[in-house]
Design a protein around this motif. Structure first.
Motif, PDB file in Angstrom:
ATOM      1  N   LYS A 157      45.500  86.131  62.909  1.00  0.00           N
ATOM      2  CA  LYS A 157      44.842  87.172  62.117  1.00  0.00           C
ATOM      3  C   LYS A 157      44.924  86.834  60.631  1.00  0.00           C
ATOM      4  O   LYS A 157      45.908  86.239  60.174  1.00  0.00           O
ATOM      5  CB  LYS A 157      45.508  88.531  62.365  1.00  0.00           C
ATOM      6  CG  LYS A 157      45.576  88.945  63.834  1.00  0.00           C
ATOM      7  CD  LYS A 157      44.208  89.184  64.434  1.00  0.00           C
ATOM      8  CE  LYS A 157      44.315  89.532  65.914  1.00  0.00           C
ATOM      9  NZ  LYS A 157      42.985  89.743  66.534  1.00  0.00           N
ATOM     10  N   PRO A 158      43.934  87.254  59.842  1.00  0.00           N
ATOM     11  CA  PRO A 158      43.986  87.000  58.398  1.00  0.00           C
ATOM     12  C   PRO A 158      45.119  87.756  57.728  1.00  0.00           C
ATOM     13  O   PRO A 158      45.506  88.843  58.157  1.00  0.00           O
ATOM     14  CB  PRO A 158      42.624  87.524  57.907  1.00  0.00           C
ATOM     15  CG  PRO A 158      41.764  87.618  59.111  1.00  0.00           C
ATOM     16  CD  PRO A 158      42.686  87.912  60.245  1.00  0.00           C
ATOM     17  N   ARG A 159      45.648  87.165  56.656  1.00  0.00           N
ATOM     18  CA  ARG A 159      46.659  87.807  55.812  1.00  0.00           C
ATOM     19  C   ARG A 159      46.021  88.280  54.518  1.00  0.00           C
ATOM     20  O   ARG A 159      45.061  87.686  54.020  1.00  0.00           O
ATOM     21  CB  ARG A 159      47.790  86.828  55.512  1.00  0.00           C
ATOM     22  CG  ARG A 159      48.611  86.442  56.721  1.00  0.00           C
ATOM     23  CD  ARG A 159      49.458  85.215  56.445  1.00  0.00           C
ATOM     24  NE  ARG A 159      50.323  85.400  55.276  1.00  0.00           N
ATOM     25  CZ  ARG A 159      50.858  84.379  54.599  1.00  0.00           C
ATOM     26  NH1 ARG A 159      50.593  83.133  54.956  1.00  0.00           N
ATOM     27  NH2 ARG A 159      51.632  84.620  53.564  1.00  0.00           N
ATOM     28  N   ALA A 160      46.577  89.331  53.954  1.00  0.00           N
ATOM     29  CA  ALA A 160      46.009  89.915  52.745  1.00  0.00           C
ATOM     30  C   ALA A 160      46.014  88.926  51.578  1.00  0.00           C
ATOM     31  O   ALA A 160      45.120  88.940  50.729  1.00  0.00           O
ATOM     32  CB  ALA A 160      46.771  91.181  52.362  1.00  0.00           C
ATOM     33  N   GLY A 161      47.000  88.061  51.511  1.00  0.00           N
ATOM     34  CA  GLY A 161      47.087  87.102  50.422  1.00  0.00           C
ATOM     35  C   GLY A 161      46.483  85.748  50.733  1.00  0.00           C
ATOM     36  O   GLY A 161      46.679  84.796  49.985  1.00  0.00           O
ATOM     37  N   GLY A 162      45.769  85.660  51.844  1.00  0.00           N
ATOM     38  CA  GLY A 162      45.223  84.387  52.283  1.00  0.00           C
ATOM     39  C   GLY A 162      46.074  83.770  53.372  1.00  0.00           C
ATOM     40  O   GLY A 162      47.251  84.074  53.518  1.00  0.00           O
ATOM     41  N   GLY A 163      45.494  82.891  54.155  1.00  0.00           N
ATOM     42  CA  GLY A 163      46.201  82.283  55.267  1.00  0.00           C
ATOM     43  C   GLY A 163      46.134  83.158  56.506  1.00  0.00           C
ATOM     44  O   GLY A 163      45.363  84.130  56.579  1.00  0.00           O
ATOM     45  N   LEU A 164      46.974  82.845  57.478  1.00  0.00           N
ATOM     46  CA  LEU A 164      46.949  83.521  58.770  1.00  0.00           C
ATOM     47  C   LEU A 164      48.354  83.919  59.195  1.00  0.00           C
ATOM     48  O   LEU A 164      49.341  83.313  58.798  1.00  0.00           O
ATOM     49  CB  LEU A 164      46.354  82.597  59.848  1.00  0.00           C
ATOM     50  CG  LEU A 164      44.940  82.074  59.643  1.00  0.00           C
ATOM     51  CD1 LEU A 164      44.606  81.045  60.722  1.00  0.00           C
ATOM     52  CD2 LEU A 164      43.923  83.216  59.664  1.00  0.00           C
ATOM     53  N   VAL A 165      48.420  84.953  60.040  1.00  0.00           N
ATOM     54  CA  VAL A 165      49.646  85.288  60.752  1.00  0.00           C
ATOM     55  C   VAL A 165      49.403  84.923  62.210  1.00  0.00           C
ATOM     56  O   VAL A 165      48.352  85.235  62.771  1.00  0.00           O
ATOM     57  CB  VAL A 165      50.029  86.776  60.579  1.00  0.00           C
ATOM     58  CG1 VAL A 165      48.925  87.714  61.045  1.00  0.00           C
ATOM     59  CG2 VAL A 165      51.337  87.083  61.305  1.00  0.00           C
ATOM     60  N   LEU A 166      50.374  84.245  62.821  1.00  0.00           N
ATOM     61  CA  LEU A 166      50.224  83.716  64.175  1.00  0.00           C
ATOM     62  C   LEU A 166      51.226  84.376  65.123  1.00  0.00           C
ATOM     63  O   LEU A 166      52.429  84.412  64.825  1.00  0.00           O
ATOM     64  CB  LEU A 166      50.449  82.200  64.188  1.00  0.00           C
ATOM     65  CG  LEU A 166      49.625  81.358  63.208  1.00  0.00           C
ATOM     66  CD1 LEU A 166      49.996  79.888  63.358  1.00  0.00           C
ATOM     67  CD2 LEU A 166      48.130  81.562  63.427  1.00  0.00           C
ATOM     68  N   ASN A 167      50.731  84.854  66.252  1.00  0.00           N
ATOM     69  CA  ASN A 167      51.594  85.364  67.311  1.00  0.00           C
ATOM     70  C   ASN A 167      51.871  84.218  68.267  1.00  0.00           C
ATOM     71  O   ASN A 167      50.997  83.807  69.031  1.00  0.00           O
ATOM     72  CB  ASN A 167      50.927  86.533  68.036  1.00  0.00           C
ATOM     73  CG  ASN A 167      51.892  87.292  68.932  1.00  0.00           C
ATOM     74  OD1 ASN A 167      53.097  87.277  68.702  1.00  0.00           O
ATOM     75  ND2 ASN A 167      51.368  87.972  69.940  1.00  0.00           N
ATOM     76  N   LEU A 168      53.088  83.674  68.211  1.00  0.00           N
ATOM     77  CA  LEU A 168      53.445  82.459  68.931  1.00  0.00           C
ATOM     78  C   LEU A 168      54.413  82.738  70.078  1.00  0.00           C
ATOM     79  O   LEU A 168      54.956  83.835  70.192  1.00  0.00           O
ATOM     80  CB  LEU A 168      54.067  81.453  67.963  1.00  0.00           C
ATOM     81  CG  LEU A 168      53.144  80.982  66.834  1.00  0.00           C
ATOM     82  CD1 LEU A 168      53.962  80.348  65.709  1.00  0.00           C
ATOM     83  CD2 LEU A 168      52.116  79.998  67.368  1.00  0.00           C
ATOM     84  N   ARG A 169      54.628  81.722  70.892  1.00  0.00           N
ATOM     85  CA  ARG A 169      55.498  81.878  72.059  1.00  0.00           C
ATOM     86  C   ARG A 169      56.863  82.424  71.690  1.00  0.00           C
ATOM     87  O   ARG A 169      57.388  83.332  72.361  1.00  0.00           O
ATOM     88  CB  ARG A 169      55.661  80.520  72.756  1.00  0.00           C
ATOM     89  CG  ARG A 169      56.487  80.566  74.044  1.00  0.00           C
ATOM     90  CD  ARG A 169      56.919  79.175  74.444  1.00  0.00           C
ATOM     91  NE  ARG A 169      57.825  78.594  73.462  1.00  0.00           N
ATOM     92  CZ  ARG A 169      58.015  77.286  73.289  1.00  0.00           C
ATOM     93  NH1 ARG A 169      57.335  76.424  74.009  1.00  0.00           N
ATOM     94  NH2 ARG A 169      58.875  76.849  72.375  1.00  0.00           N
ATOM     95  N   ASP A 170      57.457  81.899  70.633  1.00  0.00           N
ATOM     96  CA  ASP A 170      58.837  82.264  70.280  1.00  0.00           C
ATOM     97  C   ASP A 170      58.930  83.247  69.128  1.00  0.00           C
ATOM     98  O   ASP A 170      60.015  83.461  68.576  1.00  0.00           O
ATOM     99  CB  ASP A 170      59.641  81.012  69.935  1.00  0.00           C
ATOM    100  CG  ASP A 170      59.860  80.106  71.144  1.00  0.00           C
ATOM    101  OD1 ASP A 170      59.666  80.574  72.277  1.00  0.00           O
ATOM    102  OD2 ASP A 170      60.219  78.930  70.936  1.00  0.00           O
TER     103      ASP A 170
END
Length: 282
Positions: A59-72
């Motif tokens: 998902k996009p982040r407010a400051g740019g880049g992404l947040v990732l929901n990962l296995r761990d």
């Protein structure tokens, strides 16, 4: 309504389409392929980034880049490509699945066991500072999550139940209560998977094993079905100009003779009007 092919691909488990309005692009993942994809429908430009773990959502982040929901756990991908862990919670035999960003900018991230054992998954809320709060702790396959236009209702799918459930949502605290069935997918029609909510409060649901996307009116009645040529329809999201086009991810995992479009991203132009999705505040 008829579909078109947005991105021809062979994703094992395409999931989590998200429209990044600031960048004018679609973000989606191949969970089992450990890949994060982007697609710009204006230019046709595509990017692919491989992750070190199975990735349930990006998902996009407010400051740019992404947040990732990962296995761990959950990690942050900075605009320059640097990766930083935010929430570390490895559980043997469990992986990340679908996720969504709430109106307050928190990430609601789902998990599930690889064997899909009942009660083996969770839905948790993660704030930008990495504070995690468990919302649901008895889930088999945590999937679609979304909010009504006014933020007062939260929808969630635990796929094996065949239900789309609705909760009362307190936008100030992020707490939910009053869980109840919103709609039920009947036997033989597949399992509810990912969802998105449109500007009128309609809930669009992808049907795993059902070759379709359904729209349920705000009162839970079925009012539209979009048939598709592939059986494993995983999730949907509005994007494009005016948020009018419905993008749909699909999968091919486990299919002995997959359709040529299985694993591709499809699009239904002019399907409705979506809601601008908030970015993660972290």
């Amino acid at each position: 309504m008829t579909y078109e092919v947005a991105v021809r691909a062979e994703a094992a488990l395409g999931e989590g389409p998200t429209w990044d309005a600031d960048a004018g692009r679609l973000i989606w993942v191949d969970i089992l392929g450990s890949r994060v994809h982007t697609y710009d429908p204006g230019s046709g430009r595509r990017t692919v980034r491989t992750t070190e773990q199975h990735v349930g959502a990006a998902k996009p982040r407010a400051g740019g880049g992404l947040v990732l929901n990962l296995r761990d756990g959950v990690g942050l991908l900075d605009p320059d490509g640097t990766f930083r862990p935010l929430h570390h919670d490895p559980v043997p035999g469990r992986r990340a699945n679908d996720a969504a960003v709430a109106p307050d900018g928190s990430l609601w991230a789902g998990t599930m066991r690889y064997d899909e054992a009942p009660g083996g998954g969770t839905l948790f809320r993660l704030t930008g500072d990495g504070t995690a709060t468990t919302v649901l702790d008895d889930v088999a396959v945590s999937n679609g999550t979304g909010w009504s236009p006014d933020g007062r209702l939260m929808y969630h799918i635990d796929s094996p139940t065949r239900r789309i459930d609705v909760f009362d949502h307190d936008a100030g605290t992020g707490e939910v209560a009053g869980r109840r069935p919103f709609a039920v997918v009947e036997e033989g029609a597949g399992f509810p998977d990912g969802l998105t909510v449109d500007a009128e409060g309609g809930v669009w649901v992808a049907l795993w094993g059902g070759s379709a996307v359904r729209r349920y009116a705000p009162d839970g009645t079925l009012d539209r079905v979009i048939g598709l040529p592939v059986p494993l329809v995983t999730a949907c999201a509005f994007g494009g100009a005016g948020l009018a086009d419905l993008y749909i991810t699909t999968a091919r995992t486990g299919l002995a003779a997959p359709h040529p479009l299985a694993g591709s991203v499809l699009v239904v132009p002019g399907a409705g009007t979506g809601l601008r999705q908030p970015a993660f505040r972290g």
